[in-house]
Write an enzyme that holds these catalytic residues in place. Structure first.
Site, PDB file in Angstrom:
ATOM      1  N   ASN A 212       0.824  -1.151  -0.200  1.00  0.00           N
ATOM      2  CA  ASN A 212      -0.097   0.045  -0.051  1.00  0.00           C
ATOM      3  C   ASN A 212       1.061   1.247  -0.075  1.00  0.00           C
ATOM      4  O   ASN A 212       2.071   1.228  -0.054  1.00  0.00           O
ATOM      5  CB  ASN A 212      -0.943   0.004   1.233  1.00  0.00           C
ATOM      6  CG  ASN A 212      -0.239   0.035   2.666  1.00  0.00           C
ATOM      7  OD1 ASN A 212       0.467   0.994   2.986  1.00  0.00           O
ATOM      8  ND2 ASN A 212      -0.393  -1.020   3.130  1.00  0.00           N
ATOM      9  N   LYS A 291       8.390 -17.487 -10.025  1.00  0.00           N
ATOM     10  CA  LYS A 291       7.568 -16.342 -10.505  1.00  0.00           C
ATOM     11  C   LYS A 291       6.485 -16.841 -11.393  1.00  0.00           C
ATOM     12  O   LYS A 291       6.407 -17.556 -12.125  1.00  0.00           O
ATOM     13  CB  LYS A 291       8.603 -15.457 -11.501  1.00  0.00           C
ATOM     14  CG  LYS A 291       7.833 -14.452 -12.128  1.00  0.00           C
ATOM     15  CD  LYS A 291       8.992 -13.525 -12.966  1.00  0.00           C
ATOM     16  CE  LYS A 291       8.018 -12.575 -13.645  1.00  0.00           C
ATOM     17  NZ  LYS A 291       8.713 -12.069 -14.876  1.00  0.00           N
ATOM     18  N   ASP A 309      -5.149  -9.428  13.141  1.00  0.00           N
ATOM     19  CA  ASP A 309      -5.453  -8.170  13.535  1.00  0.00           C
ATOM     20  C   ASP A 309      -4.322  -7.930  14.702  1.00  0.00           C
ATOM     21  O   ASP A 309      -4.729  -8.100  15.718  1.00  0.00           O
ATOM     22  CB  ASP A 309      -6.657  -7.516  13.611  1.00  0.00           C
ATOM     23  CG  ASP A 309      -7.129  -6.395  13.777  1.00  0.00           C
ATOM     24  OD1 ASP A 309      -6.229  -5.706  14.654  1.00  0.00           O
ATOM     25  OD2 ASP A 309      -7.899  -5.888  12.891  1.00  0.00           O
ATOM     26  N   ILE A 310      -3.355  -6.836  14.424  1.00  0.00           N
ATOM     27  CA  ILE A 310      -2.312  -6.778  15.082  1.00  0.00           C
ATOM     28  C   ILE A 310      -2.954  -5.987  16.516  1.00  0.00           C
ATOM     29  O   ILE A 310      -2.638  -6.364  17.592  1.00  0.00           O
ATOM     30  CB  ILE A 310      -1.160  -6.055  14.898  1.00  0.00           C
ATOM     31  CG1 ILE A 310      -0.456  -6.646  13.592  1.00  0.00           C
ATOM     32  CG2 ILE A 310      -0.010  -5.829  15.894  1.00  0.00           C
ATOM     33  CD1 ILE A 310       0.445  -6.156  12.690  1.00  0.00           C
ATOM     34  N   VAL A 311      -3.427  -4.842  16.327  1.00  0.00           N
ATOM     35  CA  VAL A 311      -3.916  -3.999  17.401  1.00  0.00           C
ATOM     36  C   VAL A 311      -4.999  -4.690  18.426  1.00  0.00           C
ATOM     37  O   VAL A 311      -4.884  -4.666  19.597  1.00  0.00           O
ATOM     38  CB  VAL A 311      -4.454  -2.801  16.778  1.00  0.00           C
ATOM     39  CG1 VAL A 311      -5.888  -2.716  16.221  1.00  0.00           C
ATOM     40  CG2 VAL A 311      -4.186  -1.733  17.667  1.00  0.00           C
ATOM     41  N   PHE A 326      -5.087   3.744  14.834  1.00  0.00           N
ATOM     42  CA  PHE A 326      -5.348   4.808  13.441  1.00  0.00           C
ATOM     43  C   PHE A 326      -6.302   4.087  12.718  1.00  0.00           C
ATOM     44  O   PHE A 326      -6.695   3.002  12.521  1.00  0.00           O
ATOM     45  CB  PHE A 326      -4.055   4.929  12.529  1.00  0.00           C
ATOM     46  CG  PHE A 326      -3.003   5.956  13.126  1.00  0.00           C
ATOM     47  CD1 PHE A 326      -2.425   5.871  14.328  1.00  0.00           C
ATOM     48  CD2 PHE A 326      -3.128   7.142  12.373  1.00  0.00           C
ATOM     49  CE1 PHE A 326      -1.631   7.127  14.845  1.00  0.00           C
ATOM     50  CE2 PHE A 326      -2.252   8.259  12.759  1.00  0.00           C
ATOM     51  CZ  PHE A 326      -1.413   8.328  13.854  1.00  0.00           C
TER      52      PHE A 326
HETATM   53  O1  PMT Z   1       2.851   6.381   6.368  1.00  0.00           O
HETATM   54  P1  PMT Z   1       2.345   7.682   5.825  1.00  0.00           P
HETATM   55  O2  PMT Z   1       2.534   7.697   4.583  1.00  0.00           O
HETATM   56  O3  PMT Z   1       2.871   8.839   6.542  1.00  0.00           O
HETATM   57  O4  PMT Z   1       0.778   7.605   5.885  1.00  0.00           O
HETATM   58  C1  PMT Z   1       0.160   7.607   7.340  1.00  0.00           C
HETATM   59  C2  PMT Z   1      -1.096   6.800   7.361  1.00  0.00           C
HETATM   60  C3  PMT Z   1      -2.005   7.273   6.507  1.00  0.00           C
HETATM   61  C4  PMT Z   1      -0.633   5.215   6.994  1.00  0.00           C
HETATM   62  C5  PMT Z   1      -1.569   6.577   8.952  1.00  0.00           C
HETATM   63  O5  PMT Z   1      -2.027   8.036   9.305  1.00  0.00           O
HETATM   64  C6  PMT Z   1      -2.740   5.775   8.854  1.00  0.00           C
HETATM   65  O6  PMT Z   1      -3.907   6.203   8.842  1.00  0.00           O
HETATM   66  N1  PMT Z   1      -2.461   4.444   9.483  1.00  0.00           N
HETATM   67  C7  PMT Z   1      -3.358   3.637   9.700  1.00  0.00           C
HETATM   68  C8  PMT Z   1      -3.716   2.882   8.323  1.00  0.00           C
HETATM   69  C9  PMT Z   1      -4.562   1.683   8.420  1.00  0.00           C
HETATM   70  O7  PMT Z   1      -4.168   0.482   8.214  1.00  0.00           O
HETATM   71  O8  PMT Z   1      -5.900   2.006   8.853  1.00  0.00           O
HETATM   72  P2  PMT Z   1      -6.999   0.743   9.168  1.00  0.00           P
HETATM   73  O9  PMT Z   1      -8.174   1.591   9.207  1.00  0.00           O
HETATM   74  O10 PMT Z   1      -7.096  -0.189   8.019  1.00  0.00           O
HETATM   75  O11 PMT Z   1      -6.629  -0.088  10.301  1.00  0.00           O
HETATM   76  C10 PMT Z   1      -7.058   0.168  11.638  1.00  0.00           C
HETATM   77  C11 PMT Z   1      -6.246  -0.140  12.688  1.00  0.00           C
HETATM   78  O12 PMT Z   1      -5.835  -1.143  12.802  1.00  0.00           O
HETATM   79  C12 PMT Z   1      -4.690   0.704  12.360  1.00  0.00           C
HETATM   80  O13 PMT Z   1      -3.951   1.026  13.814  1.00  0.00           O
HETATM   81  C13 PMT Z   1      -3.909  -0.491  11.809  1.00  0.00           C
HETATM   82  O14 PMT Z   1      -2.414  -0.309  12.294  1.00  0.00           O
HETATM   83  C14 PMT Z   1      -4.590  -1.751  12.769  1.00  0.00           C
HETATM   84  N2  PMT Z   1      -4.414  -3.001  11.913  1.00  0.00           N
HETATM   85  C15 PMT Z   1      -5.009  -3.006  10.574  1.00  0.00           C
HETATM   86  C16 PMT Z   1      -4.965  -4.386  10.281  1.00  0.00           C
HETATM   87  C17 PMT Z   1      -4.111  -5.445  10.772  1.00  0.00           C
HETATM   88  N3  PMT Z   1      -4.023  -6.659  10.210  1.00  0.00           N
HETATM   89  N4  PMT Z   1      -3.634  -5.286  12.211  1.00  0.00           N
HETATM   90  C18 PMT Z   1      -3.713  -4.002  12.584  1.00  0.00           C
HETATM   91  O15 PMT Z   1      -3.232  -3.658  13.780  1.00  0.00           O
END
Ligand code: PMT
Length: 404
Positions: A212, A291, A309-311, A326
């Site tokens: 991404n 490949k 999902d880590i968080v 985030f």
């Molecule tokens: O890196 P930059 O170019 O500066 O851009 C910043 C950003 C846009 C990446 C940043 O501000 C941001 O929004 N980061 C979170 C991106 C994201 O994956 O958001 P989400 O809405 O998909 O996920 C929600 C939360 O779950 C996030 O805290 C994410 O880290 C977490 N997650 C998601 C998927 C997963 N498998 N495990 C997670 O922990």
């Protein structure tokens, strides 16, 4: 203007003989922007590289250069300056000056001042990389550190002499950030903060991956803000091309699984977890060992499997840190962010609009921050500033939760 982190701090800037002496002009200005009162002391060698008049004009005060100048002894001589200074910052510090500090010399104004002062001393070395690597210099640096002198830098890169390596004066902005961290009462002193940043790459075959647009800028800025607040910071970074902020322990990973493993190692030791990484929600179920070849077929099907999902995994721990997630959304930012706050059992969520040239990869960003009982809008600002403002909110909510 942002908060002045050195308001009314009295700082003596010592400038010594180095081609980087010209950067002292920028440093003096930026220290003043941070609210500091600045006086400049120059060695004779420094005056060969930049004139005292330049630094006098910038600081607004005469520059002290001589130990035995009767006019200066009457006004700001070495003893008076030593008593006046809250901090002494030598930038650039030549190899010779560093060695003189180690020996406790007092035959020029700057060394006499350092010897006479009880104030904290920060030294930003600048020299040719071979001089920096020389065992004599390294021993001198170790001795200074053992005397609680703060060594800031040096940076690395192309040097004025044309060589490549360590020894460049750290950039004034980085120097200021490090000084601010050392000077400001640290609200997260001794706290351990874990941050994820950047994208993940999920391999399809040996040459392709699903990724991404995250650059890591936001997460790295959060790591820097946590360091400035005095925390002990670990940054788990996906594949990005960014320099690690000073003082941060960095762990590089590539896939969501590797990021999860790195986060879960010693998770119980952390007080705060900020999940800023853009982690892949899905990965190819199977990674081809060779490949994938192009065929006659117009379509290629990939089976994807949800990643862990880590968080949420962190949130399920018995002793969990304060968790900040985030949310990157292209629509209904508020609704989706609040749903994620609940569903992922977070303490706080920072939501940003992404797509169409905002959020990802840009230098600026804006955030809407939500927690159980409130919210705040952090308007468009450089990610470095935004991260500081976010850190202030995190500290407030962390303290509030800690005291309940
Ligand atoms: O890196 P930059 O170019 O500066 O851009 C910043 C950003 C846009 C990446 C940043 O501000 C941001 O929004 N980061 C979170 C991106 C994201 O994956 O958001 P989400 O809405 O998909 O996920 C929600 C939360 O779950 C996030 O805290 C994410 O880290 C977490 N997650 C998601 C998927 C997963 N498998 N495990 C997670 O922990």
């Amino acid at each position: 203007m942002s908060e002045q982190r050195m308001l009314d701090k009295k700082i003596v800037v010592g400038v010594t003989g180095s081609i980087a002496a010209y950067k002292a002009a920028d440093l003096v200005r930026r220290l003043q922007d941070e609210g500091a009162q600045v006086r400049v002391v120059m060695t004779k060698a420094a005056c060969e590289f930049i004139t005292p008049l330049t630094l006098q004009a910038l600081s607004g005060y005469p520059v002290a250069t001589d130990l035995l100048d009767p006019s200066q002894e009457a006004s700001m001589g070495h003893i008076t300056l030593a008593r006046w200074a809250d901090w002494i910052v030598i930038a650039p510090a030549s190899a010779d000056t560093i060695s003189r500090l180690v020996q406790g010399r007092s035959d020029d104004l700057l060394s006499a001042l350092c010897l006479a002062s009880e104030s904290p001393l920060a030294v930003a070395p600048a020299m040719n990389n071979k001089m920096w690597e020389n065992q004599a210099t390294q021993d001198n640096i170790n001795i200074l550190q053992s005397r609680d002198v703060h060594i800031i830098g040096p940076g690395s890169g192309i040097q004025a002499c044309g060589e490549l390596g360590e020894g460049r004066l750290i950039e004034p902005l980085e120097l200021i950030a490090e000084l601010a961290r050392l000077m400001v009462p640290a609200k997260l002193q001794g706290k351990r903060v874990l941050i994820t940043a950047g994208p993940t790459y999920e391999p399809i075959d040996p040459v392709r991956f699903i990724g991404n647009r995250s650059s890591g800028k936001m997460g790295f800025a959060v790591a820097k803000a946590a360091i400035e607040a005095g925390a002990i910071v670990t940054l788990v970074a996906g594949p990005v091309h960014l320099t690690t902020p000073n003082g941060v322990k960095r762990v590089n990973v590539e896939t969501a699984q590797q990021m999860c493993d790195a986060v879960m190692t010693d998770i119980e030791q952390f007080d705060i977890f900020v999940a800023c990484a853009a982690v892949a929600d899905y990965r190819p179920e199977q990674i081809e060992s060779n490949k994938i070849k192009k065929t006659q077929s117009a379509n290629l099907q990939l089976n994807l499997k949800a990643t862990q999902d880590i968080v949420s995994t962190v949130a399920e721990q018995k002793t969990r840190p304060f968790i900040v997630g985030f949310a990157a959304e292209t629509q209904s930012v508020t609704d989706y962010a609040q749903q994620k706050l609940q569903r992922k059992k977070l303490d706080m969520i920072a939501a940003n609009q992404v797509g169409d040239g905002v959020g990802f990869a840009e230098d600026d960003n804006a955030l809407q921050v939500f927690w159980e009982s409130g919210s705040e809008v952090l308007p468009l600002a450089p990610k470095t500033q935004l991260a500081r403002d976010l850190m202030t909110l995190i500290i407030e909510r962390y303290d509030a939760k800690d005291s309940t």
